[in-house]
Design an enzyme around this catalytic site. Structure first.
Site, PDB file in Angstrom:
ATOM      1  CD  GLU A 125      -2.179  -1.087   3.020  1.00  0.00           C
ATOM      2  OE1 GLU A 125      -2.807  -2.054   3.408  1.00  0.00           O
ATOM      3  OE2 GLU A 125      -2.022  -0.060   3.705  1.00  0.00           O
ATOM      4  CB  CYS A 142       2.735   7.090   3.715  1.00  0.00           C
ATOM      5  SG  CYS A 142       3.051   5.737   4.840  1.00  0.00           S
ATOM      6  CB  CYS A 166       6.557  -6.043   8.441  1.00  0.00           C
ATOM      7  SG  CYS A 166       7.831  -5.244   9.466  1.00  0.00           S
ATOM      8  CB  CYS A 174       5.105  -4.169  16.086  1.00  0.00           C
ATOM      9  SG  CYS A 174       6.850  -3.728  15.825  1.00  0.00           S
ATOM     10  CB  CYS A 224       1.978  -3.023  13.390  1.00  0.00           C
ATOM     11  SG  CYS A 224       2.240  -2.692  11.634  1.00  0.00           S
ATOM     12  CB  CYS A 261      -0.641   0.595  10.378  1.00  0.00           C
ATOM     13  SG  CYS A 261      -0.459   2.199  11.139  1.00  0.00           S
TER      14      CYS A 261
HETATM   15  N1  SAH Z   1       8.745  -0.593  10.241  1.00  0.00           N
HETATM   16  C1  SAH Z   1       8.891   0.817  10.371  1.00  0.00           C
HETATM   17  C2  SAH Z   1       7.961   1.656   9.502  1.00  0.00           C
HETATM   18  C3  SAH Z   1       6.537   1.248   9.323  1.00  0.00           C
HETATM   19  S1  SAH Z   1       5.261   1.721  10.402  1.00  0.00           S
HETATM   20  C4  SAH Z   1       8.727   1.221  11.811  1.00  0.00           C
HETATM   21  O1  SAH Z   1       8.288   0.418  12.606  1.00  0.00           O
HETATM   22  O2  SAH Z   1       9.094   2.341  12.156  1.00  0.00           O
HETATM   23  C5  SAH Z   1       5.272   3.441  10.712  1.00  0.00           C
HETATM   24  C6  SAH Z   1       4.852   3.765  12.135  1.00  0.00           C
HETATM   25  O3  SAH Z   1       3.489   3.409  12.408  1.00  0.00           O
HETATM   26  C7  SAH Z   1       5.684   3.023  13.182  1.00  0.00           C
HETATM   27  O4  SAH Z   1       6.042   3.919  14.207  1.00  0.00           O
HETATM   28  C8  SAH Z   1       4.714   1.989  13.681  1.00  0.00           C
HETATM   29  O5  SAH Z   1       5.067   1.516  14.954  1.00  0.00           O
HETATM   30  C9  SAH Z   1       3.419   2.749  13.652  1.00  0.00           C
HETATM   31  N2  SAH Z   1       2.213   1.917  13.728  1.00  0.00           N
HETATM   32  C10 SAH Z   1       2.042   0.651  13.310  1.00  0.00           C
HETATM   33  N3  SAH Z   1       0.792   0.223  13.547  1.00  0.00           N
HETATM   34  C11 SAH Z   1       0.129   1.257  14.122  1.00  0.00           C
HETATM   35  C12 SAH Z   1      -1.198   1.446  14.586  1.00  0.00           C
HETATM   36  N4  SAH Z   1      -2.107   0.476  14.504  1.00  0.00           N
HETATM   37  N5  SAH Z   1      -1.514   2.652  15.112  1.00  0.00           N
HETATM   38  C13 SAH Z   1      -0.593   3.646  15.177  1.00  0.00           C
HETATM   39  N6  SAH Z   1       0.677   3.530  14.755  1.00  0.00           N
HETATM   40  C14 SAH Z   1       1.039   2.345  14.230  1.00  0.00           C
END
Ligand code: SAH
Length: 359
Positions: free
Chosen positions: A96, A109, A116, A120, A123, A351
């Site tokens: 995306e 973005c 990935c 986490c 996410c 995300c």
């Molecule tokens: N892998 C990288 C970049 C991708 S995500 C990273 O982790 O930095 C970009 C940002 O969105 C990251 O800070 C991630 O932790 C955050 N993120 C992921 N899922 C989310 C969610 N459901 N709500 C808010 N932020 C989220």
């Protein structure tokens, strides 16, 4: 199917372009003409390359401009100024990208991996694991598509230009280091050989792969580094960002500080506020402390992200009072802090949620 996408113009250096064009029996200056169409004119349709003989057009397009990304869903909100695209790549993998137009700028973005591997738990992308790395051209093409839409006036607000690119789509950019750096180079190389964006407008966001952060600091490219911290203590961060078991908070923040020292670029600390998980006043105090310990304000800035709940997830956004108190505590200690706006929320703009629905 071979998951490796075919070679594309946006994978090649200017020297390689000349070389490959000559290997086809064409004159080397054709490379410059093609780059001017692709990066400057944003013309991806060979019919528009009118300074090239039509047989040359076809040959070049076939060899260097394979379609890497096919849009399978496009959703807009905010009056059409936020557009999220779900792409299918040649091997079927989905990624995306999101275009966000503000009154004074456009931010794109982009994704760097299909899926990935960082897992986490809050996410959406993290849940399905890693499918594969994206190629340099697959990454670049997401930006090119946005640039073309803006040029053609397809985004409300008149003709426009992509100023900012954030690697905050699917994937961990520093786990696909080579292709991401390749894409960054294509984006910042001046036209006609590249898109001519400013490196300062590009943000690479990471879970904190310390050796890669250190490497990035030596590239001599003034990118903005964003570190997804989400917790100031190892106990909680181990849970929210599993790679913390390998690179702990202290070491990760040291690497962020080093990045600032080497590049002069202020580091952005990403902190998703999750209700009753990491939004306590004590964590705000500790966050201020661990950052301040590493230098006077100026080296770092905290970006609070209201949690975007993913379907079926136990994690949700902080209560407004908790968020306000968290901000107040940071401000009281002098921490530069902003709360991210929540563009695209109603289209699951954050995300990896679109790809997750599709799968
Ligand atoms: N892998 C990288 C970049 C991708 S995500 C990273 O982790 O930095 C970009 C940002 O969105 C990251 O800070 C991630 O932790 C955050 N993120 C992921 N899922 C989310 C969610 N459901 N709500 C808010 N932020 C989220």
């Amino acid at each position: 199917m071979n998951p490796q996408p075919p070679r594309h113009w946006a994978d090649l250096s200017p020297a390689q372009r000349r070389e490959y064009v000559e290997a086809m029996g064409q004159r080397a200056y054709r490379a410059r003409q093609l780059s001017a169409h692709y990066f400057e004119g944003l013309r991806d349709n060979p019919a528009e390359w009118t300074d090239l003989p039509s047989n040359v057009r076809e040959a070049l397009a076939e060899k260097f401009m394979p379609r890497l990304l096919t849009p399978i869903r496009e959703i807009g909100c905010d009056g059409g100024t936020t557009v999220k695209t779900l792409w299918r790549m040649r091997d079927g993998a989905l990624v995306e990208s999101v275009l966000m137009r503000y009154p004074d700028r456009v931010t794109m973005c982009v994704s760097s991996q299909a899926g990935c591997g960082m897992a986490c738990p809050f996410c959406a992308t993290g849940q399905a694991g890693l499918q594969r790395n994206m190629s340099t051209a697959e990454i670049v093409e997401q930006v090119m598509d946005g640039a073309r839409k803006l040029r053609r006036g397809q985004i409300p607000g008149g003709a426009g230009w992509v100023g900012n690119v954030v690697f905050m789509g699917m994937g961990e950019p520093l786990a696909n280091y080579k292709a991401v750096l390749g894409a960054v180079r294509q984006l910042i190389t001046p036209t006609p050989d590249g898109l001519g964006l400013s490196a300062r407008g590009i943000t690479v966001s990471t879970v904190g792969l310390v050796p890669r952060m250190q490497q990035l600091a030596t590239e001599g490219i003034p990118l903005t580094l964003a570190l997804s911290l989400h917790a100031p203590d190892d106990e909680l961060r181990n849970e929210l960002v599993p790679i913390n078991a390998r690179y702990q908070v202290a070491e990760t923040l040291d690497a962020a500080r080093t990045y600032f020292e080497r590049t002069g670029r202020r580091v952005s600390i990403e902190y998703a506020l999750i209700r009753d998980i990491n939004d306590q006043p004590s964590r705000a105090e500790l966050l201020a402390k661990v950052l301040r310990r590493r230098g006077n304000w100026g080296w770092v800035h905290v970006n609070l992200i209201p949690m975007n709940p993913t379907p079926g997830s136990i994690w949700t956004a902080s209560r407004r009072v908790a968020q306000d108190e968290f901000v107040r505590r940071l401000e009281a200690r002098g921490v530069p802090v902003t709360v991210r706006d929540t563009r695209g929320r109603e289209i699951d703009g954050a995300c990896g949620q679109l790809a997750a629905q599709q799968a």
